[in-house]
Design a protein around this motif. Structure first.
Motif, mmCIF file in Angstrom:
data_model
loop_
_atom_site.group_PDB
_atom_site.id
_atom_site.type_symbol
_atom_site.label_atom_id
_atom_site.label_comp_id
_atom_site.label_asym_id
_atom_site.label_seq_id
_atom_site.Cartn_x
_atom_site.Cartn_y
_atom_site.Cartn_z
ATOM 1 N N UNK A 233 -15.867 53.204 -17.936
ATOM 2 C CA UNK A 233 -16.015 52.594 -17.601
ATOM 3 C C UNK A 233 -18.180 52.121 -17.500
ATOM 4 N N UNK A 234 -18.375 53.916 -17.138
ATOM 5 C CA UNK A 234 -19.802 52.973 -16.703
ATOM 6 C C UNK A 234 -20.514 53.966 -18.784
ATOM 7 N N UNK A 235 -19.950 54.882 -19.381
ATOM 8 C CA UNK A 235 -20.520 55.179 -20.772
ATOM 9 C C UNK A 235 -21.072 53.733 -21.608
ATOM 10 N N UNK A 236 -22.595 53.699 -22.116
ATOM 11 C CA UNK A 236 -23.239 52.791 -22.583
ATOM 12 C C UNK A 236 -22.441 52.917 -23.833
ATOM 13 N N UNK A 237 -21.921 51.603 -24.260
ATOM 14 C CA UNK A 237 -21.773 51.274 -25.926
ATOM 15 C C UNK A 237 -20.035 50.872 -25.430
ATOM 16 N N UNK A 238 -19.456 51.560 -24.491
ATOM 17 C CA UNK A 238 -17.976 51.158 -24.854
ATOM 18 C C UNK A 238 -17.420 50.846 -23.401
ATOM 19 N N UNK A 239 -18.378 49.998 -22.535
ATOM 20 C CA UNK A 239 -17.203 48.995 -21.700
ATOM 21 C C UNK A 239 -17.327 48.140 -21.690
ATOM 22 N N UNK A 240 -17.609 47.481 -22.837
ATOM 23 C CA UNK A 240 -16.648 45.954 -23.209
ATOM 24 C C UNK A 240 -15.277 46.514 -23.828
ATOM 25 N N UNK A 241 -15.941 46.868 -24.215
ATOM 26 C CA UNK A 241 -14.308 47.964 -25.131
ATOM 27 C C UNK A 241 -13.206 48.155 -24.487
ATOM 28 N N UNK A 242 -13.188 48.938 -23.335
ATOM 29 C CA UNK A 242 -12.473 49.179 -22.332
ATOM 30 C C UNK A 242 -11.746 48.030 -21.665
ATOM 31 N N UNK A 243 -12.530 47.034 -21.509
ATOM 32 C CA UNK A 243 -12.313 46.227 -20.902
ATOM 33 C C UNK A 243 -11.383 45.480 -21.399
ATOM 34 N N UNK A 244 -11.818 45.102 -23.253
ATOM 35 C CA UNK A 244 -10.895 45.061 -23.991
ATOM 36 C C UNK A 244 -9.504 45.237 -24.121
ATOM 37 N N UNK A 245 -9.281 46.816 -24.465
ATOM 38 C CA UNK A 245 -8.352 47.401 -24.011
ATOM 39 C C UNK A 245 -7.832 47.036 -22.961
ATOM 40 N N UNK A 246 -7.639 47.120 -21.941
ATOM 41 C CA UNK A 246 -7.334 46.495 -20.496
ATOM 42 C C UNK A 246 -6.239 44.856 -20.679
ATOM 43 N N UNK A 247 -7.127 44.578 -21.387
ATOM 44 C CA UNK A 247 -6.695 42.355 -21.986
ATOM 45 C C UNK A 247 -5.510 43.100 -22.493
ATOM 46 N N UNK A 248 -5.995 43.256 -23.498
ATOM 47 C CA UNK A 248 -4.905 43.623 -24.978
ATOM 48 C C UNK A 248 -3.521 43.861 -24.180
ATOM 49 N N UNK A 249 -3.514 45.272 -23.732
ATOM 50 C CA UNK A 249 -2.499 45.770 -22.695
ATOM 51 C C UNK A 249 -1.734 45.204 -21.591
ATOM 52 N N UNK A 250 -2.316 44.229 -20.873
ATOM 53 C CA UNK A 250 -2.633 43.383 -20.098
ATOM 54 C C UNK A 250 -1.544 42.153 -20.624
ATOM 55 N N UNK A 251 -1.567 41.630 -21.627
ATOM 56 C CA UNK A 251 -1.318 40.250 -22.875
ATOM 57 C C UNK A 251 0.131 41.325 -23.406
ATOM 58 N N UNK A 252 -0.349 42.192 -23.740
ATOM 59 C CA UNK A 252 0.874 42.803 -24.526
ATOM 60 C C UNK A 252 2.205 43.587 -23.524
ATOM 61 N N UNK A 253 2.184 43.192 -22.268
ATOM 62 C CA UNK A 253 3.467 43.476 -21.046
ATOM 63 C C UNK A 253 3.589 42.813 -20.707
ATOM 64 N N UNK A 254 3.534 41.477 -21.868
ATOM 65 C CA UNK A 254 4.541 40.049 -21.111
ATOM 66 C C UNK A 254 5.697 40.329 -21.877
ATOM 67 N N UNK A 255 6.107 40.616 -23.250
ATOM 68 C CA UNK A 255 7.802 40.907 -23.796
ATOM 69 C C UNK A 255 8.240 41.910 -22.972
ATOM 70 N N UNK A 256 8.232 43.249 -22.126
ATOM 71 C CA UNK A 256 9.549 44.242 -21.329
ATOM 72 C C UNK A 256 9.028 43.246 -20.370
ATOM 73 N N UNK A 257 8.157 43.209 -19.541
ATOM 74 C CA UNK A 257 8.822 42.065 -18.465
ATOM 75 C C UNK A 257 9.573 41.157 -18.196
ATOM 76 N N UNK A 258 9.543 39.905 -19.077
ATOM 77 C CA UNK A 258 10.602 38.797 -19.364
ATOM 78 C C UNK A 258 10.858 37.814 -20.739
ATOM 79 N N UNK A 259 10.940 39.316 -21.718
ATOM 80 C CA UNK A 259 11.536 38.626 -22.595
ATOM 81 C C UNK A 259 12.442 38.334 -23.028
ATOM 82 N N UNK A 260 13.376 39.193 -21.866
ATOM 83 C CA UNK A 260 14.681 38.672 -21.730
ATOM 84 C C UNK A 260 15.429 37.798 -21.185
ATOM 85 N N UNK A 261 14.794 37.535 -19.276
ATOM 86 C CA UNK A 261 14.891 36.497 -18.640
ATOM 87 C C UNK A 261 14.633 34.997 -19.475
ATOM 88 N N UNK A 262 13.474 35.063 -20.400
ATOM 89 C CA UNK A 262 12.560 33.807 -20.783
ATOM 90 C C UNK A 262 13.303 33.438 -21.810
#
Length: 208
Positions: free
Chosen positions: A14-43
């Motif tokens: 989170x503090x290494x210069x040049x990759x901080x924003x990319x790390x947050x992109x990873x987090x957001x993409x992982x958060x979005x992708x986890x919607x499938x295992x969370x509610x796919x069957x229910x939905x």
């Protein structure tokens, strides 16, 4: 000691210069992708009345589509577009895919969206290549371990968020019923990462 090292590694990414924003992109993409295992069957059972067999078939289709993209198509498109453009295109496809599933009104629409949105599978490998290029060889293992830890963390948080959204907006007593709210939010989360990508890439990197 392992916990200390893990915390130190997370702090470092989170503090290494040049990759901080990319790390947050990873987090957001992982958060979005986890919607499938969370509610796919229910939905799908709630909105489309799918049986467990239909849910299983849909998951098999998704698996085949992802395997095709990551096993074959990725090798063509990422070298063709370059890592920055492949990351952006995959993320855009993902954002529209989540929103499309939220708004789909029939089974055939869901399958078309699932197959097309499998193209988002190129975004993570391309993004990983970009981040790896910014980290020295002797720190690659630490980087990958940190990213996996972040992935695990989102896998804990995301189901809580998405199941809450589903339970609230699928409830007949909700201010308005919209069972697709978890997928719509996942689309917003995915799309928000495009802002960070725009701040991270030189303009010419995504337009050439």
């Amino acid at each position: 000691l392992c916990r200390v090292n893990r915390k130190g590694s997370l702090y470092k990414v989170f503090t290494t210069k040049g990759i901080q924003l990319f790390v947050w992109v990873y987090i957001l993409l992982f958060m979005a992708g986890n919607v499938h295992p969370s509610v796919w069957t229910l939905y799908t059972e709630t909105k489309f009345g799918w049986t467990s067999v239909q849910v299983g078939i849909s998951l098999a289709v998704v698996g085949l589509a992802i395997a095709f993209v990551q096993g074959y198509l990725m090798r063509i498109l990422i070298p063709l577009w370059g890592d920055p453009k492949a990351t952006v295109i995959g993320t855009i496809v993902g954002a529209f895919g989540y929103a499309g599933i939220a708004l789909a009104t029939s089974t055939w629409m869901v399958y078309v969206i699932l197959i097309v949105s499998a193209l988002q599978g190129i975004s993570n490998p391309a993004l990983q290549s970009i981040v790896s290029a910014k980290v020295p060889p002797n720190e690659q293992g630490e980087l990958q371990g940190s990213l996996m830890s972040l992935n695990s963390l989102t896998a804990v948080i995301a189901p809580i968020l998405y199941t809450y959204l589903f339970a609230h907006f699928a409830n007949p007593d909700a201010p308005f019923q919209f069972a697709g709210m978890p997928y719509l939010i996942a689309g917003v989360v995915c799309a928000s990462s495009l802002i960070l990508l725009a701040l991270s890439f030189p303009r010419k990197a995504t337009t050439t």
